[in-house]
Design an enzyme around this catalytic site. Sequence first.
Site, PDB file in Angstrom:
ATOM      1  N   ASP A   1     -22.483 102.942  88.154  1.00  0.00           N
ATOM      2  CA  ASP A   1     -22.641 103.665  86.884  1.00  0.00           C
ATOM      3  C   ASP A   1     -22.008 105.047  87.014  1.00  0.00           C
ATOM      4  O   ASP A   1     -22.157 105.731  88.032  1.00  0.00           O
ATOM      5  CB  ASP A   1     -24.137 103.795  86.536  1.00  0.00           C
ATOM      6  CG  ASP A   1     -24.349 104.186  85.084  1.00  0.00           C
ATOM      7  OD1 ASP A   1     -24.843 103.342  84.312  1.00  0.00           O
ATOM      8  OD2 ASP A   1     -24.009 105.340  84.726  1.00  0.00           O
ATOM      9  N   ILE A   2     -21.307 105.473  85.968  1.00  0.00           N
ATOM     10  CA  ILE A   2     -20.586 106.762  85.996  1.00  0.00           C
ATOM     11  C   ILE A   2     -21.552 107.956  85.984  1.00  0.00           C
ATOM     12  O   ILE A   2     -21.195 109.052  86.418  1.00  0.00           O
ATOM     13  CB  ILE A   2     -19.602 106.822  84.799  1.00  0.00           C
ATOM     14  CG1 ILE A   2     -18.437 107.754  85.085  1.00  0.00           C
ATOM     15  CG2 ILE A   2     -20.299 107.181  83.503  1.00  0.00           C
ATOM     16  CD1 ILE A   2     -17.289 107.625  84.089  1.00  0.00           C
TER      17      ILE A   2
ATOM     18  N   ASN B   1     -31.518  97.483  78.667  1.00  0.00           N
ATOM     19  CA  ASN B   1     -31.777  98.056  77.344  1.00  0.00           C
ATOM     20  C   ASN B   1     -31.171  97.117  76.304  1.00  0.00           C
ATOM     21  O   ASN B   1     -30.029  96.665  76.461  1.00  0.00           O
ATOM     22  CB  ASN B   1     -31.150  99.448  77.231  1.00  0.00           C
ATOM     23  CG  ASN B   1     -31.755 100.425  78.227  1.00  0.00           C
ATOM     24  OD1 ASN B   1     -32.948 100.385  78.491  1.00  0.00           O
ATOM     25  ND2 ASN B   1     -30.921 101.280  78.796  1.00  0.00           N
TER      26      ASN B   1
ATOM     27  N   GLU C   1     -26.658 101.748  74.693  1.00  0.00           N
ATOM     28  CA  GLU C   1     -25.533 102.541  74.192  1.00  0.00           C
ATOM     29  C   GLU C   1     -24.216 101.792  74.261  1.00  0.00           C
ATOM     30  O   GLU C   1     -23.364 101.957  73.390  1.00  0.00           O
ATOM     31  CB  GLU C   1     -25.450 103.869  74.951  1.00  0.00           C
ATOM     32  CG  GLU C   1     -26.603 104.785  74.560  1.00  0.00           C
ATOM     33  CD  GLU C   1     -26.577 106.131  75.243  1.00  0.00           C
ATOM     34  OE1 GLU C   1     -25.642 106.400  76.018  1.00  0.00           O
ATOM     35  OE2 GLU C   1     -27.519 106.902  75.000  1.00  0.00           O
ATOM     36  N   VAL C   2     -24.033 101.011  75.305  1.00  0.00           N
ATOM     37  CA  VAL C   2     -22.808 100.202  75.423  1.00  0.00           C
ATOM     38  C   VAL C   2     -23.166  98.770  75.027  1.00  0.00           C
ATOM     39  O   VAL C   2     -24.006  98.136  75.666  1.00  0.00           O
ATOM     40  CB  VAL C   2     -22.234 100.250  76.854  1.00  0.00           C
ATOM     41  CG1 VAL C   2     -21.002  99.360  76.957  1.00  0.00           C
ATOM     42  CG2 VAL C   2     -21.888 101.685  77.255  1.00  0.00           C
TER      43      VAL C   2
ATOM     44  N   HIS D   1     -25.578  94.385  79.949  1.00  0.00           N
ATOM     45  CA  HIS D   1     -25.508  94.906  81.315  1.00  0.00           C
ATOM     46  C   HIS D   1     -26.901  95.096  81.872  1.00  0.00           C
ATOM     47  O   HIS D   1     -27.844  95.407  81.144  1.00  0.00           O
ATOM     48  CB  HIS D   1     -24.714  96.215  81.379  1.00  0.00           C
ATOM     49  CG  HIS D   1     -25.183  97.278  80.430  1.00  0.00           C
ATOM     50  ND1 HIS D   1     -24.847  97.266  79.088  1.00  0.00           N
ATOM     51  CD2 HIS D   1     -25.966  98.373  80.611  1.00  0.00           C
ATOM     52  CE1 HIS D   1     -25.391  98.316  78.491  1.00  0.00           C
ATOM     53  NE2 HIS D   1     -26.092  99.005  79.389  1.00  0.00           N
TER      54      HIS D   1
ATOM     55  N   HIS E   1     -29.021  97.241  84.632  1.00  0.00           N
ATOM     56  CA  HIS E   1     -29.022  98.416  85.507  1.00  0.00           C
ATOM     57  C   HIS E   1     -29.796  98.060  86.773  1.00  0.00           C
ATOM     58  O   HIS E   1     -30.958  97.642  86.695  1.00  0.00           O
ATOM     59  CB  HIS E   1     -29.743  99.595  84.845  1.00  0.00           C
ATOM     60  CG  HIS E   1     -29.093 100.123  83.602  1.00  0.00           C
ATOM     61  ND1 HIS E   1     -28.287 101.243  83.598  1.00  0.00           N
ATOM     62  CD2 HIS E   1     -29.140  99.703  82.311  1.00  0.00           C
ATOM     63  CE1 HIS E   1     -27.874 101.490  82.350  1.00  0.00           C
ATOM     64  NE2 HIS E   1     -28.384 100.570  81.560  1.00  0.00           N
TER      65      HIS E   1
END
Length: 114
Positions: free
Chosen positions: A30-31, A87, A95-96, A100, A102
């Site tokens: 993750d960025i 999420n 948000e994306v 995905h 985490h």
Amino acid sequence: MEDCLFCKIVKGEIPSKKVYEDEEILAFEDINPAAPIHILIIPKKHITSLAYLEKEDEPLVGKIYGVMNKIATEKGFKEDGYRVIVNCGKNGGQEVMHLHFHLLAGRKFGEKII
Ligand code: 5GP
Ligand code: ZN
């Protein structure tokens, strides 16, 4: 999906620090990490969120959990433990809009929601 950030990462159009890759799954750092280890695991095919999972995608989700287990073993945090967060949608804080998972490790998570 042309405008999807994570589809661009899959295609290599946006660089990422890859942790694991096979024909169906990609894992990358993750960025903006929320823990010493924060890895995102995604299906390569575009699935908008858990809410848009088709019956035929269900084995893929099982494989993603297998990949998380493999990463935990290889990176040595399997015994100390970790947290997995997905999420989903607006109320879930997604948000994306590409499914995905985490994978968070390397510290103790105290802020329990449930
Ligand atoms: P969400 O809030 O949708 O569950 O999580 C999206 C995650 O994607 C966030 O943790 C965010 O830091 C991460 N992220 C957003 N843009 C990028 C990017 O360009 N590269 C990487 N590696 N992670 C990103
Ligand atoms: Zn996508």
